[in-house]
Design a protein around this motif. Sequence first.
Motif, short mmCIF file in Angstrom:
data_model
loop_
_atom_site.label_atom_id
_atom_site.label_comp_id
_atom_site.label_asym_id
_atom_site.label_seq_id
_atom_site.Cartn_x
_atom_site.Cartn_y
_atom_site.Cartn_z
N GLY A 1 -12.49 -15.78 0.92
CA GLY A 1 -11.78 -16.71 1.78
C GLY A 1 -10.62 -17.42 1.13
N ALA A 2 -10.53 -17.37 -0.20
CA ALA A 2 -9.40 -18.01 -0.89
C ALA A 2 -8.18 -17.10 -0.80
CB ALA A 2 -9.75 -18.27 -2.34
N PRO A 3 -6.99 -17.64 -0.58
CA PRO A 3 -5.80 -16.79 -0.42
C PRO A 3 -5.40 -16.14 -1.73
CG PRO A 3 -5.17 -19.10 -0.46
CD PRO A 3 -6.67 -19.08 -0.43
N ALA A 4 -4.67 -15.04 -1.62
CA ALA A 4 -4.08 -14.41 -2.79
C ALA A 4 -2.84 -15.19 -3.21
CB ALA A 4 -3.71 -12.97 -2.47
N SER A 5 -2.39 -14.94 -4.44
CA SER A 5 -1.24 -15.69 -4.94
C SER A 5 -0.48 -14.88 -5.98
CB SER A 5 -1.68 -17.02 -5.56
OG SER A 5 -2.46 -16.80 -6.72
N VAL A 6 0.81 -15.18 -6.08
CA VAL A 6 1.67 -14.67 -7.15
C VAL A 6 2.32 -15.88 -7.81
CG1 VAL A 6 3.77 -13.40 -7.69
CG2 VAL A 6 2.11 -12.42 -6.13
N LYS A 7 2.14 -15.99 -9.12
CA LYS A 7 2.72 -17.09 -9.89
C LYS A 7 3.66 -16.54 -10.94
CE LYS A 7 -1.14 -20.29 -9.22
NZ LYS A 7 -2.13 -21.19 -9.87
N ILE A 8 4.83 -17.16 -11.07
CA ILE A 8 5.84 -16.74 -12.04
C ILE A 8 5.86 -17.75 -13.18
CG2 ILE A 8 8.28 -16.31 -12.42
CD1 ILE A 8 8.50 -15.32 -9.59
N HIS A 9 5.71 -17.24 -14.40
CA HIS A 9 5.74 -18.06 -15.61
C HIS A 9 6.89 -17.59 -16.49
CE1 HIS A 9 1.59 -19.88 -15.23
NE2 HIS A 9 1.52 -18.90 -14.35
N GLY A 10 7.69 -18.53 -16.96
CA GLY A 10 8.68 -18.20 -17.96
C GLY A 10 8.01 -17.93 -19.30
N LEU A 11 8.46 -16.93 -20.02
CA LEU A 11 7.80 -16.58 -21.27
C LEU A 11 7.95 -17.70 -22.31
CD1 LEU A 11 6.17 -14.20 -22.28
CD2 LEU A 11 8.23 -13.26 -23.29
#
Length: 628
Positions: A192-202
Amino acid sequence: MSAPPIQYAIRSLKQLGLINGPPAWEPVASFQKPENAVKVYRYSDDGRFFASVTNTTVQVLDAATAAVVREFEAKGILDIAFSPTGAQLQTWERQVKPADGEPPHRNLRVWDVASGQELASFSQKSFEGWALQYTADETKAVRCVTNEVHVYDTANWSAGIADKVRLEGVTSVSVSPGANPNLALFVAEKKGAPASVKIHGLATLAVPSGSKTFYKADKIQMKWNKTGTNLLFLTQTEVDKTGKSYYGETNLYLMNSSGQFDCRVTLDKEGGIHDFAWSPNDREFAVTYGYMPAKTVIFDQRVKIIADLGLNPRNFLSYNPQGRLLCVAGFGNLAGQIDIYDRQTLKKVVTFEAPNTVHCEWSPDGRFLMCATLSPRLRVDNGIKVYHFTGSLMHVQEIVELYQASWRPANPAWYPMSGPLEPAPASTVALAPTTTQSAKPAAPSGAYRPPGARGTLTPNVYKREDEGGAAYSGSNGAVLFPHSQSANGAGTGGFGQRGAKKGVPGAPPGAGQGEDPLANRRKKKGGKKGGQQQQQDGGDSSLAPGSGAATPAPAPEPAPVPALAPPIPVVEPTLSPEDKKRRAIVKKLTAIEQLKVKKAQGEKLELTQHKKLDSEAELRKELAALGA
């Protein structure tokens, strides 16, 4: 630096080859293929090196000269991958379960190409996404493990993990190109938890610079633009709950690496997303989507429509390396039609067909399109065909059980396409080298003859009777088919001579030769008509006029048969309503008597049958009232 010549590589069941491109289309003379079968090959991203894998070794060659640069003794390697500059090489082999008390098998290894030394090793069970991802300058390498993403310093592998980020449920990571690399981390939808895409700077790995949450995402495919400032990702579910698609539901999203912009790409045609691709100019991307015929649209980086290329059965997109041409094609279960568009004018250059294409790829100079038919996807008609962007077929190479084919990478800036599109050069299809076996000679026609009897005359004993051979006889010398021999001994092969009269069995010779076999049939048909038709047809030659034979008298007409009187129809008496009712009651009472017999014999009756037995008294009362 001058532009190097175009080159491509092939790998089949029995060979490995390096072939120079136009205008010669000939194998690299200095290349020597390995003695053992090759499992896989790879070019480095800059095109300097070419590596191949056999059962025992990994060999690295200079792609231009085919000279051996390094050879690694390694058994069981199934796949390899170069770092961006080709300085390091990764190998993967199938993981072996360790014995009790032993550490896990380190089946992913990193090698230094120049020295041949092993730099690092890891335990990587899954083949999917097995390779480490490098930054463009090759200073960092990234690896995704359970709930964490690890960053390594490629100059000091022995120091271990240089940095890491923890994210619960992370399943995949993508490193952006460009001078300022970013990491995109994907977490699938779960409970039930949504999917996600997170962007991190190196450089600032602990804090994400952008995040996007969404539903309906079990798998993901991520593509960065050339400079790494924007990310397109395609999400897909395993099952489409609406039942409209067998392949699950798909959605396309766009994110900016700085987190200032993100949105879902709105598509106006129902159906799945077949393919999407960034243009090398970084300012636009193309998508083909929807039920067939699919729709192809070009968007800018703010998801505004630039051009609509219409509806066609297409499922493949590819910009050429210069971004000048766009290939829109339909492969797989489609007919293999290819449309080439000029991006500057948005006009179609040509449409042609390349059926049975499994792998399609632009050449580094952006002028040629390789269409390869590979095994095991298709096991027939394997080989490659190279087309000019004008649709002209430039080169054909047929290869038995072709497994792999690809162009040698090169810098697209060496082959500019800023001016008008040039026409196709002269085709060399007729001179194309063929690596298949020589064409098989045509099978000889006629009856089969064993090798020892070829080139000699056939003995009479093996000839048929109609070819002058002896008549077939049994083991005791008796002729089994006497009717197949004529008076002079020449066999007829069991078939009568054309025009010969058949004899009557048991009759003297010549009997029945002057008789007409159809006379009796004509007599049965009767009448004068039969005799007249016999005279008109000519009948036997002995009855022809002037032959001296007597003309037979016409047959007497049969006596007329008196016509029979038509039968008198029997009219059944009409029953009155009382009689009909009386007959129905008698029928029911007869059925009741049969049920009584069954009951007396001990058979079990059903409920409806018991009701019939109970109605006997009432039926007899009605029958008595009717006067029966």
